[in-house]
Design a protein around this motif. Structure first.
Motif, PDB file in Angstrom:
ATOM      1  N   MET A  84     -14.224 -10.723  -8.867  1.00 25.07           N
ATOM      2  CA  MET A  84     -13.276  -9.679  -8.510  1.00 25.07           C
ATOM      3  C   MET A  84     -14.005  -8.340  -8.597  1.00 25.07           C
ATOM      4  O   MET A  84     -14.537  -7.973  -9.631  1.00 25.07           O
ATOM      5  CB  MET A  84     -12.084  -9.710  -9.467  1.00 25.07           C
ATOM      6  CG  MET A  84     -11.068  -8.651  -9.137  1.00 25.07           C
ATOM      7  SD  MET A  84      -9.669  -8.573 -10.270  1.00 25.07           S
ATOM      8  CE  MET A  84      -8.729  -9.981  -9.757  1.00 25.07           C
ATOM      9  N   GLY A  85     -13.992  -7.641  -7.493  1.00 27.24           N
ATOM     10  CA  GLY A  85     -14.679  -6.365  -7.440  1.00 27.24           C
ATOM     11  C   GLY A  85     -13.754  -5.201  -7.735  1.00 27.24           C
ATOM     12  O   GLY A  85     -12.546  -5.362  -7.928  1.00 27.24           O
ATOM     13  N   ILE A  86     -14.331  -4.035  -7.770  1.00 28.27           N
ATOM     14  CA  ILE A  86     -13.575  -2.803  -8.035  1.00 28.27           C
ATOM     15  C   ILE A  86     -12.473  -2.617  -6.994  1.00 28.27           C
ATOM     16  O   ILE A  86     -11.346  -2.243  -7.326  1.00 28.27           O
ATOM     17  CB  ILE A  86     -14.517  -1.581  -8.045  1.00 28.27           C
ATOM     18  CG1 ILE A  86     -15.508  -1.670  -9.196  1.00 28.27           C
ATOM     19  CG2 ILE A  86     -13.747  -0.277  -8.084  1.00 28.27           C
ATOM     20  CD1 ILE A  86     -14.909  -1.487 -10.557  1.00 28.27           C
ATOM     21  N   LYS A  87     -12.790  -2.886  -5.726  1.00 26.07           N
ATOM     22  CA  LYS A  87     -11.788  -2.723  -4.665  1.00 26.07           C
ATOM     23  C   LYS A  87     -10.585  -3.634  -4.907  1.00 26.07           C
ATOM     24  O   LYS A  87      -9.448  -3.229  -4.675  1.00 26.07           O
ATOM     25  CB  LYS A  87     -12.393  -3.001  -3.300  1.00 26.07           C
ATOM     26  CG  LYS A  87     -13.304  -1.907  -2.802  1.00 26.07           C
ATOM     27  CD  LYS A  87     -13.795  -2.197  -1.410  1.00 26.07           C
ATOM     28  CE  LYS A  87     -14.708  -1.087  -0.940  1.00 26.07           C
ATOM     29  NZ  LYS A  87     -15.148  -1.296   0.433  1.00 26.07           N
ATOM     30  N   ASP A  88     -10.851  -4.846  -5.358  1.00 29.48           N
ATOM     31  CA  ASP A  88      -9.758  -5.790  -5.640  1.00 29.48           C
ATOM     32  C   ASP A  88      -8.880  -5.283  -6.780  1.00 29.48           C
ATOM     33  O   ASP A  88      -7.653  -5.395  -6.726  1.00 29.48           O
ATOM     34  CB  ASP A  88     -10.316  -7.174  -5.989  1.00 29.48           C
ATOM     35  CG  ASP A  88     -11.036  -7.824  -4.832  1.00 29.48           C
ATOM     36  OD1 ASP A  88     -10.665  -7.551  -3.659  1.00 29.48           O
ATOM     37  OD2 ASP A  88     -11.966  -8.601  -5.084  1.00 29.48           O
ATOM     38  N   ILE A  89      -9.512  -4.744  -7.795  1.00 30.62           N
ATOM     39  CA  ILE A  89      -8.767  -4.219  -8.942  1.00 30.62           C
ATOM     40  C   ILE A  89      -7.909  -3.030  -8.522  1.00 30.62           C
ATOM     41  O   ILE A  89      -6.730  -2.945  -8.858  1.00 30.62           O
ATOM     42  CB  ILE A  89      -9.730  -3.824 -10.086  1.00 30.62           C
ATOM     43  CG1 ILE A  89     -10.411  -5.081 -10.643  1.00 30.62           C
ATOM     44  CG2 ILE A  89      -9.002  -3.056 -11.180  1.00 30.62           C
ATOM     45  CD1 ILE A  89     -11.550  -4.807 -11.595  1.00 30.62           C
ATOM     46  N   VAL A  90      -8.503  -2.120  -7.758  1.00 30.39           N
ATOM     47  CA  VAL A  90      -7.764  -0.942  -7.289  1.00 30.39           C
ATOM     48  C   VAL A  90      -6.596  -1.372  -6.403  1.00 30.39           C
ATOM     49  O   VAL A  90      -5.479  -0.872  -6.540  1.00 30.39           O
ATOM     50  CB  VAL A  90      -8.712   0.034  -6.557  1.00 30.39           C
ATOM     51  CG1 VAL A  90      -7.927   1.142  -5.860  1.00 30.39           C
ATOM     52  CG2 VAL A  90      -9.721   0.621  -7.532  1.00 30.39           C
ATOM     53  N   GLU A  91      -6.854  -2.301  -5.506  1.00 30.08           N
ATOM     54  CA  GLU A  91      -5.792  -2.785  -4.609  1.00 30.08           C
ATOM     55  C   GLU A  91      -4.687  -3.473  -5.408  1.00 30.08           C
ATOM     56  O   GLU A  91      -3.502  -3.289  -5.133  1.00 30.08           O
ATOM     57  CB  GLU A  91      -6.368  -3.749  -3.565  1.00 30.08           C
ATOM     58  CG  GLU A  91      -5.355  -4.228  -2.555  1.00 30.08           C
ATOM     59  CD  GLU A  91      -4.731  -3.129  -1.711  1.00 30.08           C
ATOM     60  OE1 GLU A  91      -3.564  -3.306  -1.303  1.00 30.08           O
ATOM     61  OE2 GLU A  91      -5.385  -2.101  -1.460  1.00 30.08           O
ATOM     62  N   GLY A  92      -5.069  -4.253  -6.406  1.00 27.56           N
ATOM     63  CA  GLY A  92      -4.075  -4.914  -7.255  1.00 27.56           C
ATOM     64  C   GLY A  92      -3.199  -3.912  -7.991  1.00 27.56           C
ATOM     65  O   GLY A  92      -1.977  -4.088  -8.077  1.00 27.56           O
ATOM     66  N   LYS A  93      -3.809  -2.867  -8.512  1.00 25.77           N
ATOM     67  CA  LYS A  93      -3.040  -1.831  -9.213  1.00 25.77           C
ATOM     68  C   LYS A  93      -2.108  -1.102  -8.251  1.00 25.77           C
ATOM     69  O   LYS A  93      -0.967  -0.788  -8.589  1.00 25.77           O
ATOM     70  CB  LYS A  93      -3.968  -0.834  -9.909  1.00 25.77           C
ATOM     71  CG  LYS A  93      -4.592  -1.395 -11.150  1.00 25.77           C
ATOM     72  CD  LYS A  93      -5.399  -0.344 -11.874  1.00 25.77           C
ATOM     73  CE  LYS A  93      -5.934  -0.893 -13.170  1.00 25.77           C
ATOM     74  NZ  LYS A  93      -6.532   0.121 -14.010  1.00 25.77           N
ATOM     75  N   LYS A  94      -2.595  -0.844  -7.049  1.00 26.86           N
ATOM     76  CA  LYS A  94      -1.767  -0.178  -6.047  1.00 26.86           C
ATOM     77  C   LYS A  94      -0.549  -1.040  -5.704  1.00 26.86           C
ATOM     78  O   LYS A  94       0.578  -0.547  -5.648  1.00 26.86           O
ATOM     79  CB  LYS A  94      -2.598   0.087  -4.790  1.00 26.86           C
ATOM     80  CG  LYS A  94      -1.829   0.748  -3.668  1.00 26.86           C
ATOM     81  CD  LYS A  94      -2.689   0.923  -2.438  1.00 26.86           C
ATOM     82  CE  LYS A  94      -1.838   1.431  -1.295  1.00 26.86           C
ATOM     83  NZ  LYS A  94      -2.480   1.283  -0.012  1.00 26.86           N
ATOM     84  N   GLN A  95      -0.776  -2.330  -5.507  1.00 27.11           N
ATOM     85  CA  GLN A  95       0.327  -3.239  -5.190  1.00 27.11           C
ATOM     86  C   GLN A  95       1.319  -3.311  -6.352  1.00 27.11           C
ATOM     87  O   GLN A  95       2.531  -3.352  -6.139  1.00 27.11           O
ATOM     88  CB  GLN A  95      -0.207  -4.631  -4.862  1.00 27.11           C
ATOM     89  CG  GLN A  95      -0.917  -4.698  -3.538  1.00 27.11           C
ATOM     90  CD  GLN A  95      -1.564  -6.050  -3.297  1.00 27.11           C
ATOM     91  OE1 GLN A  95      -1.603  -6.919  -4.162  1.00 27.11           O
ATOM     92  NE2 GLN A  95      -2.099  -6.234  -2.098  1.00 27.11           N
TER      93      GLN A  95
END
Length: 108
Positions: A1-12
């Motif tokens: 899981m990359g940074i983009k995935d983490i950011v996207e998960g938090k946004k969702q």
């Protein structure tokens, strides 16, 4: 899981919680109780699927139709949650199975 995935998960997650906060107060209270219960029970489907979003969809529809939240789910929140996840394995089940397998392997 990359940074983009983490950011996207938090946004969702923030978008999801904004939908919850937009519900009528009684719906929001019941949703939060359901969320706490489901986080405790730990169904695998919770992290792999859309269960919480589907609950919000269901609540939004009920609120739009002018129904009270207890009309939709009944008075026993835990029983409603249990019914939602009755066919879903939980993390406790997975742990129990792994321990049983370890025990069986140790006996051989």
């Amino acid at each position: 899981m990359g940074i983009k995935d983490i950011v996207e998960g938090k946004k969702q997650w923030r978008e999801h919680m904004a939908r919850v906060k937009a519900l009528p107060p009684d719906y929001e209270i019941v949703y939060r109780e359901m969320q706490k219960y489901l986080f405790k029970v730990g169904p695998v489907a919770l992290s792999e699927g859309n269960l919480l979003s589907e609950i919000v969809d269901f609540f939004e529809e009920g609120a739009a139709n002018g129904k009270g939240v207890l009309e939709l789910i009944g008075t026993d929140v835990a029983a409603f949650c249990d019914d939602l996840i009755k066919d879903s394995p939980t993390y406790a089940d997975a742990y129990q199975q792994s321990r049983s397998a370890e025990h069986a392997a140790a006996e051989e």
